[in-house]
Design a protein around this motif. Structure first.
Motif, PDB file in Angstrom:
ATOM      1  N   ALA A 158      48.389 121.406  88.561  1.00  0.00           N
ATOM      2  CA  ALA A 158      46.909 121.920  88.203  1.00  0.00           C
ATOM      3  C   ALA A 158      45.895 121.050  89.005  1.00  0.00           C
ATOM      4  N   LYS A 159      46.024 119.757  88.876  1.00  0.00           N
ATOM      5  CA  LYS A 159      44.866 118.828  89.414  1.00  0.00           C
ATOM      6  C   LYS A 159      45.176 118.765  91.210  1.00  0.00           C
ATOM      7  N   GLN A 160      46.387 119.002  91.744  1.00  0.00           N
ATOM      8  CA  GLN A 160      46.460 119.296  92.927  1.00  0.00           C
ATOM      9  C   GLN A 160      45.659 120.425  93.410  1.00  0.00           C
ATOM     10  N   ALA A 161      46.090 121.666  92.528  1.00  0.00           N
ATOM     11  CA  ALA A 161      45.446 122.861  92.912  1.00  0.00           C
ATOM     12  C   ALA A 161      43.708 122.729  92.822  1.00  0.00           C
ATOM     13  N   LEU A 162      43.115 121.932  91.715  1.00  0.00           N
ATOM     14  CA  LEU A 162      41.766 121.892  91.915  1.00  0.00           C
ATOM     15  C   LEU A 162      41.262 121.189  92.961  1.00  0.00           C
ATOM     16  N   SER A 163      41.946 120.349  93.286  1.00  0.00           N
ATOM     17  CA  SER A 163      41.428 119.433  94.765  1.00  0.00           C
ATOM     18  C   SER A 163      41.656 120.611  96.021  1.00  0.00           C
ATOM     19  N   VAL A 164      42.578 121.366  95.721  1.00  0.00           N
ATOM     20  CA  VAL A 164      42.660 122.377  96.910  1.00  0.00           C
ATOM     21  C   VAL A 164      41.428 123.389  96.999  1.00  0.00           C
ATOM     22  N   ALA A 165      41.180 123.816  95.891  1.00  0.00           N
ATOM     23  CA  ALA A 165      40.490 124.677  95.658  1.00  0.00           C
ATOM     24  C   ALA A 165      38.934 124.470  95.952  1.00  0.00           C
ATOM     25  N   VAL A 166      38.548 123.150  95.840  1.00  0.00           N
ATOM     26  CA  VAL A 166      37.220 122.545  96.262  1.00  0.00           C
ATOM     27  C   VAL A 166      37.378 122.192  97.708  1.00  0.00           C
ATOM     28  N   LYS A 167      38.267 122.032  98.153  1.00  0.00           N
ATOM     29  CA  LYS A 167      38.382 121.323  99.897  1.00  0.00           C
ATOM     30  C   LYS A 167      38.284 122.660 100.493  1.00  0.00           C
ATOM     31  N   THR A 168      39.113 123.803 100.182  1.00  0.00           N
ATOM     32  CA  THR A 168      39.170 125.061 100.884  1.00  0.00           C
ATOM     33  C   THR A 168      38.768 126.340 100.111  1.00  0.00           C
ATOM     34  N   ASN A 169      39.592 126.841  99.454  1.00  0.00           N
ATOM     35  CA  ASN A 169      38.871 128.068  98.420  1.00  0.00           C
ATOM     36  C   ASN A 169      40.177 128.228  97.319  1.00  0.00           C
ATOM     37  N   LEU A 170      39.803 129.061  96.446  1.00  0.00           N
ATOM     38  CA  LEU A 170      40.555 129.662  95.327  1.00  0.00           C
ATOM     39  C   LEU A 170      41.689 130.136  95.627  1.00  0.00           C
ATOM     40  N   ASP A 171      41.707 130.966  96.614  1.00  0.00           N
ATOM     41  CA  ASP A 171      42.895 131.745  96.982  1.00  0.00           C
ATOM     42  C   ASP A 171      43.988 130.917  97.583  1.00  0.00           C
ATOM     43  N   ASN A 172      43.486 129.612  98.293  1.00  0.00           N
ATOM     44  CA  ASN A 172      44.712 129.014  98.861  1.00  0.00           C
ATOM     45  C   ASN A 172      45.306 128.147  97.571  1.00  0.00           C
ATOM     46  N   ALA A 173      44.380 127.753  96.569  1.00  0.00           N
ATOM     47  CA  ALA A 173      44.953 127.039  95.574  1.00  0.00           C
ATOM     48  C   ALA A 173      45.811 127.926  94.914  1.00  0.00           C
ATOM     49  N   ARG A 174      45.624 129.072  94.535  1.00  0.00           N
ATOM     50  CA  ARG A 174      46.376 129.905  93.701  1.00  0.00           C
ATOM     51  C   ARG A 174      47.683 130.095  94.587  1.00  0.00           C
ATOM     52  N   GLY A 175      47.602 130.236  95.726  1.00  0.00           N
ATOM     53  CA  GLY A 175      48.789 130.584  96.487  1.00  0.00           C
ATOM     54  C   GLY A 175      49.643 129.359  96.600  1.00  0.00           C
ATOM     55  N   LEU A 230      30.569 125.698  94.145  1.00  0.00           N
ATOM     56  CA  LEU A 230      31.402 124.949  93.442  1.00  0.00           C
ATOM     57  C   LEU A 230      31.432 123.500  93.944  1.00  0.00           C
ATOM     58  N   ARG A 231      30.935 123.279  95.212  1.00  0.00           N
ATOM     59  CA  ARG A 231      30.633 122.070  95.817  1.00  0.00           C
ATOM     60  C   ARG A 231      29.298 121.418  95.523  1.00  0.00           C
ATOM     61  N   TYR A 232      28.956 120.404  95.495  1.00  0.00           N
ATOM     62  CA  TYR A 232      27.848 119.808  95.133  1.00  0.00           C
ATOM     63  C   TYR A 232      26.793 119.905  96.465  1.00  0.00           C
ATOM     64  N   ASP A 233      25.445 120.285  96.056  1.00  0.00           N
ATOM     65  CA  ASP A 233      24.536 120.629  97.030  1.00  0.00           C
ATOM     66  C   ASP A 233      23.644 119.577  97.557  1.00  0.00           C
ATOM     67  N   SER A 234      23.644 118.374  96.602  1.00  0.00           N
ATOM     68  CA  SER A 234      22.768 117.278  96.791  1.00  0.00           C
ATOM     69  C   SER A 234      23.705 116.142  96.795  1.00  0.00           C
ATOM     70  N   THR A 268      34.695 135.711  96.369  1.00  0.00           N
ATOM     71  CA  THR A 268      35.048 135.923  97.500  1.00  0.00           C
ATOM     72  C   THR A 268      35.340 134.464  98.172  1.00  0.00           C
ATOM     73  N   PRO A 269      36.211 134.306  99.306  1.00  0.00           N
ATOM     74  CA  PRO A 269      36.346 132.830  99.617  1.00  0.00           C
ATOM     75  C   PRO A 269      35.048 131.966  99.991  1.00  0.00           C
ATOM     76  N   ASP A 270      33.943 132.636  99.986  1.00  0.00           N
ATOM     77  CA  ASP A 270      32.642 131.699 100.142  1.00  0.00           C
ATOM     78  C   ASP A 270      32.543 131.137  98.578  1.00  0.00           C
ATOM     79  N   GLU A 271      33.004 131.654  97.555  1.00  0.00           N
ATOM     80  CA  GLU A 271      32.267 131.098  96.108  1.00  0.00           C
ATOM     81  C   GLU A 271      32.726 129.817  96.010  1.00  0.00           C
ATOM     82  N   VAL A 272      33.723 129.256  96.759  1.00  0.00           N
ATOM     83  CA  VAL A 272      33.874 127.687  96.875  1.00  0.00           C
ATOM     84  C   VAL A 272      32.537 126.889  97.228  1.00  0.00           C
ATOM     85  N   LYS A 273      31.613 127.408  98.071  1.00  0.00           N
ATOM     86  CA  LYS A 273      30.494 126.678  98.331  1.00  0.00           C
ATOM     87  C   LYS A 273      29.473 126.236  97.255  1.00  0.00           C
TER      88      LYS A 273
END
Length: 715
Positions: A505-522, A326-330, A319-324
């Protein structure tokens, strides 16, 4: 008063426009690869062409196993004379082959900022009839794309420190029972003879579970002395002078410690981990010298600073919330990493998880300190031990640059907009790199900073200042000039699809963590489609840098669809599709968050060649390979690997149609290897590989060791 000034400025710009550049001078691909070999002349042309501009930099790439498949020559070393290292007084660009010499060699114009600089008398040389210095071919910095300067004293903040290797080892019950502790001790001991620095090398150890254990390794001791500190809030360092010792002087004590380490904690029943306090203790011991710190962790940190809580939530996977998760918590690990970076400490992290370990949070320590991250899920010494020990040995013994900084400059009118990789940025553009190895890779995005570029060429210069393992301060300078074009077709023809895939690929990884995986794939799909569409459309009429509509727009669009994809872009859609299926970005609920974070770490630090194999692996046909496969080969046409030109088996296309029931295939993505065995495979071949004639109803633990030996030997 204003008119003469304007005329002078126009004359200066006109001179810059007419500069002659020798484009045959290039940085070897193993050091620098750009997505395009030509730069759009205007920002509007860049926007309409839809072609991302970027570069992949590998400053200490090895001379063997190069990106272009050829043996590379050694980098020329320049010993500065009485005039010192010649640099632009305005932008601090290093002297390079693309500067313009004026007034018979007395002055030179910077190719980055156009500043006029005086030539020191000690560096002066007359020009020939073509405006080149007569000593050009005697000075590597004036005719080669890559050179290395020996840095004088003013480039040193402090005297070069001895290479330091510090190990922070988890000794909880999980680490002991899994066999991780034994493998770690074995791998470190095997590397002692080959650690860089020779007689200057220093070494130290800390272990931890619910307390921190220090070890005095002072030369002359019959055995190492263990000191335990259980108060995690008020940590102190006992005997600080004996915790980081000269390896040569204390070799016997160090080997005795490693031999006995697994037995020391064989009966340990503590399941807890105080990784944070152990890191603080290690920092206190090593902050005065810096160096490389290796951390080995098997459970989720649960005590003291840096304690983490389980965040794994199967309901958000896919889901779009999966990215949460994938980001650091601490923020503790990132803040601590900044302190480590300032103290010139690089942290390499090795994880051996049997359950969720929150790699997203802990890996920040390696990311910011220019370290690496490796995971060995459900570690089994028989299966995973050889791979782990070989990777640790390679990481410890490879030539390492210490206390490094890197800055990338580009010509006026362009700028660096993003950096990708593991580092800490000081200010706006200085990469702080406590350690740099031959595997270290940094990627950048390049964009227009002004509407138009004020020259017929754009120059990119990357400079790495570092201390070698021998304590010598050096500066590796890479300078590449690119032509500027007003035609979309020129830009498209110059695209390097392999480098483009790496940057995307590296741009997509940055987008994935900043927004979500769907946006990166799109975004990946959209950019690929835009590049192909722009390549088919060709050049368009422009007025003042803006694209003008055509009278037969719809008809032209229909014709564009029927045009073939240019040869240099034919594989871009395939690579994009492969990237979308890679574990780093693919959708679904079957990818564990720690597994995805590990894939992000790997991919974001890969060179062009490594990333290409990772997203589009090689599949070898094993069952019908040539009898000479695995042996050195002199054949130019044959596919070989390594410095000894080892003949490889036949490569099969990555298609399910190729997987015959009587075949055996080896899939290699550069990180892992997988063997696919057909149900009807030849019993003789199966027996030779696994020791059994058939894998039907066979306990796989019986063949796992043979499989590992095969894969390690093949790699």
């Amino acid at each position: 008063m204003g008119q003469p000034g304007m005329q002078q400025q126009q004359q200066q710009q006109q001179t810059v426009y007419q500069e002659k550049i020798d484009y045959s001078i290039k940085v070897p691909k193993r050091f620098l690869r750009l997505t395009t070999g030509a730069i759009p002349s205007t920002a509007s042309l860049a926007a309409s062409s839809k072609v991302p501009m970027g570069a992949v930099i590998r400053p200490l790439a090895p001379t063997t196993g190069t990106e272009d498949g050829e043996e590379g020559e050694e980098v020329s070393v320049v010993q500065p004379g009485a005039g010192g290292i010649i640099r632009c007084r305005k932008c601090r660009t290093y002297i390079n082959p693309f500067v313009t010499w004026l007034e018979n060699g007395r002055r030179w114009r910077c190719n980055i900022c156009a500043q006029l600089n005086e030539c020191p008398s000690a560096y002066f040389c007359h020009l020939d009839e073509e405006g080149h210095r007569r000593d050009k071919m005697q000075r590597p910095e004036l005719h080669k794309g890559v050179v290395e300067f020996i840095a004088p004293a003013e480039y040193m903040v402090r005297p070069p420190q001895p290479p330091s290797y510090f190990f922070v080892i988890d000794v909880s019950v999980t680490a002991v029972r899994s066999g991780m502790l034994k493998s770690v001790a074995s791998a470190i001991k095997a590397s002692l003879d080959d650690l860089p620095g020779e007689t200057r090398t220093h070494i130290g150890f800390i272990t931890f579970d619910n307390s921190v254990h220090y070890y005095s390794l002072k030369a002359g001791l019959s055995r190492p002395q263990m000191m335990v500190v259980g108060d995690l809030k008020e940590l102190f360092v006992p005997a600080p002078d004996d915790l980081l010792v000269n390896l040569r002087d204390s070799r016997d004590v160090v080997e005795d410690f490693l031999d006995n380490l697994p037995e020391m904690f064989a009966k340990n029943q503590c399941p807890m981990s105080c990784l944070g306090p152990a890191l603080k203790a290690a920092f206190t011991v090593t902050k005065h010298v810096g160096g490389k710190m290796s951390v080995f962790q098997s459970v989720l940190p649960s005590l003291g600073d840096g304690a983490l809580k389980p965040r794994e939530n199967p309901r958000v996977m896919g889901t779009p919330d999966e990215v949460k998760i994938l980001r650091y918590d601490s923020k503790w690990y990132k803040d601590t990493a900044v302190e480590f970076s300032r103290a010139q400490i690089c942290v390499d992290m090795y994880f051996f998880p049997y359950q969720y370990i929150d790699l997203a949070s802990a890996s920040e320590l390696a990311r910011v300190t220019a370290g690496t991250v490796r995971t060995y899920v459900a570690f089994n010494p028989e299966v995973d031990g050889p791979k782990f020990e070989s990777e640790l040995y390679k990481n410890l013994t490879t030539d390492t640059a210490f206390e490094a900084v890197c800055r990338v400059r580009c010509s006026r009118g362009m700028r660096i907009s993003n950096f990708y990789g593991n580092f800490y940025i000081r200010g706006t553009d200085l990469l702080a790199l406590p350690n740099v190895t031959s595997d270290s890779v940094y990627t950048i995005d390049i964009v227009h900073d002004e509407q138009s570029v004020g020259s017929t060429a754009v120059t990119l210069q990357a400079a790495l200042l570092y201390t070698s393992k021998d304590g010598e301060r050096k500066i590796r300078v890479m300078t590449q000039a690119l032509p500027v074009s007003s035609l979309t077709s020129d830009v498209v023809k110059s695209i390097d699809q392999e480098a483009m895939c790496n940057v995307l690929a590296k741009q997509a990884l940055s987008v994935a963590v900043k927004t979500n995986l769907d946006n990166a794939r799109g975004r990946l799909q959209q950019i690929c489609a835009d590049i192909i569409r722009s390549a088919k459309a060709g050049d368009k009429r422009t007025v003042s840098g803006y694209t003008m509509p055509t009278q037969q727009g719809q008809q032209n669009e229909d014709e564009d669809k029927d045009k073939p994809i240019p040869d240099n872009l034919k594989l871009l859609p395939l690579y994009t599709l492969s990237l979308l299926k890679n574990v780093a970005l693919r959708g679904g609920t079957d990818v564990h968050p720690d597994e995805r974070v590990q894939a992000h770490q790997l991919l974001s630090n890969m060179s062009v060649e490594q990333s290409l194999r990772y997203v589009y692996p090689q599949m070898f046909s094993i069952h019908d390979m040539d009898s000479n496969a695995g042996m050195p080969s002199d054949s130019v046409a044959a596919k070989t690997a390594g410095r000894n030109s080892i003949l490889l088996p036949k490569v099969a296309n990555l298609s399910v149609d190729r997987l015959s029931s009587n075949g055996i295939f080896l899939l290699d993505n550069g990180v892992d290897m997988y063997l696919w065995v057909g149900r009807s495979s030849d019993p003789a071949v199966t027996s030779a590989l696994f020791g059994v004639s058939s894998l039907e109803n066979v306990d796989m633990s019986r063949v796992s060791s043979s499989l590992v030996v095969l894969c390690v030997s093949f790699s």
